[in-house]
Design an enzyme around this catalytic site. Structure first.
Site, PDB file in Angstrom:
ATOM      1  N   ARG A 194       1.203  -1.233  -0.377  1.00 54.77           N
ATOM      2  CA  ARG A 194       0.665   0.062  -0.142  1.00 54.77           C
ATOM      3  C   ARG A 194       0.868   0.777  -0.020  1.00 54.77           C
ATOM      4  NH1 ARG A 194      -1.428   1.032   3.895  1.00 54.77           N
ATOM      5  NH2 ARG A 194      -0.768  -1.318   5.582  1.00 54.77           N
TER       6      ARG A 194
ATOM      7  N   TYR B 194      -1.584  -3.285  -6.512  1.00 50.29           N
ATOM      8  CA  TYR B 194      -0.719  -3.805  -5.795  1.00 50.29           C
ATOM      9  C   TYR B 194      -2.038  -3.714  -4.601  1.00 50.29           C
ATOM     10  CZ  TYR B 194      -0.424  -5.309  -0.417  1.00 50.29           C
ATOM     11  OH  TYR B 194      -0.446  -6.065   0.164  1.00 50.29           O
TER      12      TYR B 194
ATOM     13  N   LYS C 205      -9.788  -2.541   1.126  1.00 46.87           N
ATOM     14  CA  LYS C 205      -9.458  -0.989   2.699  1.00 46.87           C
ATOM     15  C   LYS C 205     -10.120  -0.071   2.525  1.00 46.87           C
ATOM     16  CE  LYS C 205      -7.175  -3.533   5.424  1.00 46.87           C
ATOM     17  NZ  LYS C 205      -6.166  -4.065   5.050  1.00 46.87           N
TER      18      LYS C 205
ATOM     19  N   HIS D  72     -10.835  -2.282  11.459  1.00 48.00           N
ATOM     20  CA  HIS D  72     -10.285  -3.388  10.541  1.00 48.00           C
ATOM     21  C   HIS D  72      -9.434  -4.157  11.805  1.00 48.00           C
ATOM     22  CE1 HIS D  72      -5.526  -3.574   9.334  1.00 48.00           C
ATOM     23  NE2 HIS D  72      -6.081  -4.943   8.370  1.00 48.00           N
TER      24      HIS D  72
ATOM     25  N   SER E 159      -1.585  -3.654  10.506  1.00 44.79           N
ATOM     26  CA  SER E 159      -0.941  -4.745   8.816  1.00 44.79           C
ATOM     27  C   SER E 159      -0.266  -5.368   9.409  1.00 44.79           C
ATOM     28  CB  SER E 159      -0.968  -3.785   7.732  1.00 44.79           C
ATOM     29  OG  SER E 159      -1.985  -2.932   7.459  1.00 44.79           O
TER      30      SER E 159
ATOM     31  N   CYS F  30       0.760  -8.427  11.721  1.00 43.86           N
ATOM     32  CA  CYS F  30       0.926  -7.905  13.032  1.00 43.86           C
ATOM     33  C   CYS F  30       0.018  -9.292  13.414  1.00 43.86           C
ATOM     34  CB  CYS F  30       0.841  -6.986  13.516  1.00 43.86           C
ATOM     35  SG  CYS F  30       1.591  -5.697  13.231  1.00 43.86           S
TER      36      CYS F  30
ATOM     37  N   THR G   4      -4.825 -12.386  10.612  1.00 44.47           N
ATOM     38  CA  THR G   4      -4.705 -13.863  10.123  1.00 44.47           C
ATOM     39  C   THR G   4      -4.464 -15.344  10.787  1.00 44.47           C
ATOM     40  OG1 THR G   4      -4.589 -12.822   7.624  1.00 44.47           O
ATOM     41  CG2 THR G   4      -4.340 -14.929   8.038  1.00 44.47           C
TER      42      THR G   4
ATOM     43  N   ASP H 279      -9.941  -9.859   8.395  1.00 42.23           N
ATOM     44  CA  ASP H 279      -9.278  -8.607   8.878  1.00 42.23           C
ATOM     45  C   ASP H 279      -9.420  -7.049   8.789  1.00 42.23           C
ATOM     46  OD1 ASP H 279      -6.677  -6.920   7.108  1.00 42.23           O
ATOM     47  OD2 ASP H 279      -8.123  -6.662   5.153  1.00 42.23           O
TER      48      ASP H 279
ATOM     49  N   ARG I   6       1.991 -12.564  -1.034  1.00 42.28           N
ATOM     50  CA  ARG I   6       0.471 -12.726   0.111  1.00 42.28           C
ATOM     51  C   ARG I   6      -0.013 -13.767  -1.265  1.00 42.28           C
ATOM     52  NH1 ARG I   6      -1.756  -9.212   3.900  1.00 42.28           N
ATOM     53  NH2 ARG I   6      -0.295  -7.818   3.960  1.00 42.28           N
TER      54      ARG I   6
ATOM     55  N   GLY J 272      -0.572 -21.054  17.838  1.00 42.85           N
ATOM     56  CA  GLY J 272      -1.055 -21.880  18.457  1.00 42.85           C
ATOM     57  C   GLY J 272      -1.229 -21.825  20.117  1.00 42.85           C
TER      58      GLY J 272
ATOM     59  N   ASN K  49      -1.405 -18.964  21.710  1.00 42.63           N
ATOM     60  CA  ASN K  49      -2.288 -17.664  22.235  1.00 42.63           C
ATOM     61  C   ASN K  49      -3.002 -17.802  22.383  1.00 42.63           C
ATOM     62  OD1 ASN K  49      -0.316 -15.625  21.322  1.00 42.63           O
ATOM     63  ND2 ASN K  49      -0.479 -15.855  19.530  1.00 42.63           N
TER      64      ASN K  49
HETATM   65  P1  GTP Z   1      -2.418  -7.728   7.302  1.00 47.17           P
HETATM   66  O1  GTP Z   1      -2.840  -9.214   6.319  1.00 47.17           O
HETATM   67  O2  GTP Z   1      -1.291  -6.833   6.901  1.00 47.17           O
HETATM   68  O3  GTP Z   1      -3.602  -7.205   7.697  1.00 47.17           O
HETATM   69  O4  GTP Z   1      -1.474  -8.390   8.241  1.00 47.17           O
HETATM   70  P2  GTP Z   1      -1.934  -9.625   9.434  1.00 47.17           P
HETATM   71  O5  GTP Z   1      -2.324  -8.457  10.239  1.00 47.17           O
HETATM   72  O6  GTP Z   1      -3.631 -10.057   9.338  1.00 47.17           O
HETATM   73  O7  GTP Z   1      -0.961 -10.414   9.915  1.00 47.17           O
HETATM   74  P3  GTP Z   1      -0.455 -12.474   9.584  1.00 47.17           P
HETATM   75  O8  GTP Z   1      -1.358 -12.651  10.459  1.00 47.17           O
HETATM   76  O9  GTP Z   1      -0.325 -12.411   8.763  1.00 47.17           O
HETATM   77  O10 GTP Z   1       0.396 -11.940   9.780  1.00 47.17           O
HETATM   78  C1  GTP Z   1       2.272 -11.363   9.722  1.00 47.17           C
HETATM   79  C2  GTP Z   1       3.350 -11.500  10.488  1.00 47.17           C
HETATM   80  O11 GTP Z   1       3.278 -11.841  11.643  1.00 47.17           O
HETATM   81  C3  GTP Z   1       3.060 -13.491   9.971  1.00 47.17           C
HETATM   82  O12 GTP Z   1       5.191 -12.991   9.515  1.00 47.17           O
HETATM   83  C4  GTP Z   1       2.999 -14.332  10.922  1.00 47.17           C
HETATM   84  O13 GTP Z   1       3.772 -15.320  10.316  1.00 47.17           O
HETATM   85  C5  GTP Z   1       3.624 -13.227  11.868  1.00 47.17           C
HETATM   86  N1  GTP Z   1       3.123 -13.086  13.342  1.00 47.17           N
HETATM   87  C6  GTP Z   1       1.000 -13.867  13.347  1.00 47.17           C
HETATM   88  N2  GTP Z   1       1.596 -14.360  15.199  1.00 47.17           N
HETATM   89  C7  GTP Z   1       2.098 -13.607  15.422  1.00 47.17           C
HETATM   90  C8  GTP Z   1       2.193 -14.486  16.284  1.00 47.17           C
HETATM   91  O14 GTP Z   1       1.865 -14.587  17.777  1.00 47.17           O
HETATM   92  N3  GTP Z   1       3.909 -14.433  17.207  1.00 47.17           N
HETATM   93  C9  GTP Z   1       4.856 -14.323  16.271  1.00 47.17           C
HETATM   94  N4  GTP Z   1       6.213 -13.649  16.367  1.00 47.17           N
HETATM   95  N5  GTP Z   1       4.427 -13.467  14.476  1.00 47.17           N
HETATM   96  C10 GTP Z   1       3.510 -13.742  14.987  1.00 47.17           C
HETATM   97  C1  SPV Z   2      -3.400  -5.017   5.470  1.00 50.25           C
HETATM   98  O1  SPV Z   2      -2.463  -4.040   4.370  1.00 50.25           O
HETATM   99  O2  SPV Z   2      -3.432  -4.577   6.380  1.00 50.25           O
HETATM  100  C2  SPV Z   2      -3.579  -5.645   4.509  1.00 50.25           C
HETATM  101  C3  SPV Z   2      -3.342  -6.182   3.103  1.00 50.25           C
HETATM  102  O3  SPV Z   2      -4.594  -5.725   5.210  1.00 50.25           O
HETATM  103  S1  SPV Z   2      -4.562  -4.984   1.768  1.00 50.25           S
HETATM  104  O4  SPV Z   2      -5.036  -5.318   1.644  1.00 50.25           O
HETATM  105  O5  SPV Z   2      -2.767  -4.516   1.058  1.00 50.25           O
HETATM  106  O6  SPV Z   2      -3.927  -3.492   2.565  1.00 50.25           O
HETATM  107 MN    MN Z   3      -4.857  -5.643   7.131  1.00 51.21          MN
END
Ligand code: GTP
Ligand code: SPV
Ligand code: MN
Length: 625
Positions: free
Chosen positions: A90, A230, A239, A259, A281, A283, A286, A306, A406, A533, A535
């Site tokens: 983005r 993108y 978004k 979000h 994002s 963090c 997912t 999301d 992605r 897991g 968590n």
């Molecule tokens: P967006 O799609 O950008 O909104 O991201 P998101 O908030 O869905 O994040 P996502 O679950 O894809 O995780 C982003 C990164 O953080 C990945 O590389 C994960 O492996 C890592 N991650 C997620 N949960 C944890 C956790 O509990 N601990 C650690 N150390 N890393 C994590």
């Molecule tokens: C984010 O950046 O929070 C995402 C990916 O979920 S995007 O669709 O590019 O915004």
């Molecule tokens: Mn997101």
């Protein structure tokens, strides 16, 4: 430095060929024709969202070199795209909220006077689809057939966008039929990659432009996007609509667009709870949404990963739906050990992968997918890559997949999808979780004292930046409710809306707010908490608090687990490490206070008074320690 407008032969709309079924809704046709007149596409194509259309467009994209079809025995019915190396995330610097009044965009958004912005963009859009097909996609955010279905029509000159929208939204004929039946209003979403083709000019694999604009007109409920292919810049239902425009709708209509992931947590006693969680994002949304609990007897089902739309229900509680229909997930770090349910979802096929690495067998790979790296790959820039040497001509430490690569995958393939996913009423939310990526200060989990304190927690949430947006990574910034880049209006008004929702629905109806941080680090720079897991142990403590089974421990910033309350049986880390994750550290909070004050100062007179009061309370309590 906007693009010079070239001379070209302009065609009347009547002379532009049309393919597909022309919608029986004049408002769509009128708008499409107006856009075509301006952008001058080679033809207009009305999408039906069918599988035949998918196959046809995959073939087209393969011919133009945009995608590679993966080997069906490695990854069925899936495609792989590499973007331009400069079009990977983005673009927050180029994202605008063009409200009529500057004050309504607030201090956290870029703003330009709407007519001035339209002037610039009409200049860019003028003839920008020459030599390309203009695709028209009717789509619906949220379950079709709901009383309050929200429609959109995206026009784009990118077939990659069409395929992605087919996965990420309800898109095509069934949506159009519903729109016709309801004579529905829709959000017009205009997208162009911004690279017209001269007659005979050969296309590039990933057309885009150096000039990019992601623009929202909140009063008109309109989106104009230019120059990027993108995801977050081009899939305008996500978004742009479901957060930036919908947050404005929510303010005006008394609901919330957030979000947030949505999950259903089932205890060993069989009691179900619904949790919505906002993390910035990349963090962990997912991952938490698809959690596989490591503690016996607990179960998670996924509703969304999301975006959550939360509306007051008849009983006064907040009910959440996921407006999306697919996952657009961060690939790196996703593997059987971290997120097995994501892997099970992906392995069924029907994916679009972007900027991951390609295996020699026509499959995909990214860092963290498997412990052992394949001996040879083609990296996200198309270079030969080995684990020892990195990419040919590059540095040995260069990753094979881009950090913001992605997977784009239909949500109904998720093996733990909740049966309520398609329920237009949504699910009642018991808990709201805020979180961020902080190597210090923020404890593993903290419970708010009440709704106002919970809103304060969200308002002061912060995180180290990630690769999901263009710019530096690892920089600490405030990210209120993880909405900093997604709030379509003044962030002070947005926080007031949160407080107003609480006042209107009543404290007893509002979810309990917790604040988490999976990312605290040791002095050696390693994550302290195993995360993923595990968590589930934190979620269990939250439920124990709700059920009054544990007391917790008061701190100046909220309630944290008291000794022995966090279930760490079988966790395999020392109690001392657990303590380090969970504790309140007075000197770290003393350092945090001026940052919080500085953040709130930026709101000026728009800072809601109750939040200033919460800051006073925290300041007094921290200083009294
Ligand atoms: P967006 O799609 O950008 O909104 O991201 P998101 O908030 O869905 O994040 P996502 O679950 O894809 O995780 C982003 C990164 O953080 C990945 O590389 C994960 O492996 C890592 N991650 C997620 N949960 C944890 C956790 O509990 N601990 C650690 N150390 N890393 C994590
Ligand atoms: C984010 O950046 O929070 C995402 C990916 O979920 S995007 O669709 O590019 O915004
Ligand atoms: Mn997101």
């Amino acid at each position: 430095d906007d693009a010079p407008s070239e001379q070209f032969e302009r065609r009347a709309v009547a002379d532009i060929p049309v393919e597909g079924e022309v919608p029986a809704l004049q408002s769509i046709v009128d708008w499409v024709n107006k856009v075509a007149e301006m952008t001058q596409p080679e033809k207009i194509y009305y999408c039906d969202g069918s599988d035949e259309e998918w196959s046809k467009l995959v073939d087209l994209l393969e011919q133009s070199g945009t995608v590679i079809k993966l080997n069906d025995s490695e990854m069925p019915n899936s495609i792989y795209a590499r973007t331009d190396p400069d079009d990977v995330a983005r673009v927050e610097d180029q994202t605008f909220i063009c409200s009529v009044k500057e004050e309504d965009a607030g201090p956290t958004n870029n703003w330009m006077e709407p007519e001035e912005m339209k002037g610039i963009m009409r200049g860019l859009y003028d003839g920008c689809m020459r030599g390309r097909t203009m695709y028209v996609m009717p789509f619906c955010m949220g379950p079709l057939g709901g009383e309050d279905a929200k429609f959109g029509v995206e026009v784009s000159d990118s077939a990659y966008v069409v395929l992605s929208m087919k996965i990420m939204t309800r898109m095509g004929k069934s949506v159009l039929d519903e729109m016709v039946r309801l004579n529905a209003e829709f959000v017009p979403c205009l997208h162009s990659v911004g690279m017209p083709l001269k007659p005979g000019q050969k296309d590039v694999p990933w057309p885009c432009s150096d000039i990019k604009y992601i623009v929202h007109f909140p009063e008109e409920r309109t989106i104009w996007s230019y120059g990027s292919g993108y995801g977050g810049n081009s899939l305008l239902g996500k978004k742009c609509y479901a957060l930036r425009i919908a947050s404005v709708m929510g303010r005006d209509e008394g609901w919330m667009a957030e979000h947030m992931l949505i999950l259903k947590l089932i205890s060993p006693e069989g009691k179900a709870y619904h949790i919505a969680a906002a993390f910035p994002s990349a963090c962990g949304k997912t991952n938490l949404a698809m959690l596989e609990p490591t503690i016996p007897g607990w179960k998670v089902e996924t509703l969304g990963d999301d975006i959550a739309w939360m509306r007051p229900g008849p009983d006064g509680r907040l009910y959440a739906i996921n407006p999306e229909n697919g996952f657009f997930g961060v690939a790196p770090g996703t593997g059987a050990a971290t997120n097995p349910n994501a892997m099970r979802t992906i392995e069924q096929g029907n994916n679009i992968f972007t900027n991951v690495a390609l295996t020699d067998h026509g499959g995909v790979w990214w860092e963290g997918m498997t412990a052992v790296k394949p001996p040879h790959l083609t990296d996200w820039k198309g270079r030969s890559w080995t684990p020892e040497e990195g990419p040919e001509g590059g540095r040995p430490d260069e990753k094979a997949a881009h950090p913001n690569s992605r997977f784009c995958t239909p949500i109904d393939q998720c093996p733990i999808l909740s049966e309520d996913f398609n329920n237009p009423q949504g699910v009642p939310i018991d808990i709201i979780v805020f979180g961020g990526r902080r190597e210090n200060t923020i404890p593993l989990v903290t419970q708010s004292r009440d709704w106002t304190h919970g809103v304060f927690m969200g308002a002061t949430c912060s995180s180290e930046t990630t690769a999901a947006a263009k710019g530096a990574v690892g920089v600490l910034r405030r990210d209120p409710m993880a909405m900093l880049p997604f709030c379509g209006y003044h962030v002070g008004d947005y926080l007031q809306h949160w407080l107003d929702m609480g006042a209107k629905q009543g404290e007893e109806n509002m979810p309990t707010v917790f604040y988490v941080n999976w990312f605290r680090k040791s002095a050696e720079g390693k994550f302290l908490w195993p995360g993923f897991g595990d968590n589930s142990r934190v979620l269990k403590w939250m439920i124990d608090r709700l059920e009054g089974k544990v007391q917790g421990q008061e701190t100046p910033v909220g309630v944290i687990p008291a000794e022995g309350e966090l279930d760490i049986e079988g966790l395999g880390i020392d109690q001392a490490v657990v303590d380090e994750c969970t504790r309140y550290v007075a000197h770290e909070w003393a350092d945090e206070l001026p940052r919080l004050e500085n953040w709130f100062e930026g709101f000026g007179h728009k800072l809601p008074k109750p939040l200033a009061g919460e800051l006073d309370k925290v300041r007094d309590a921290v200083k009294a320690q």
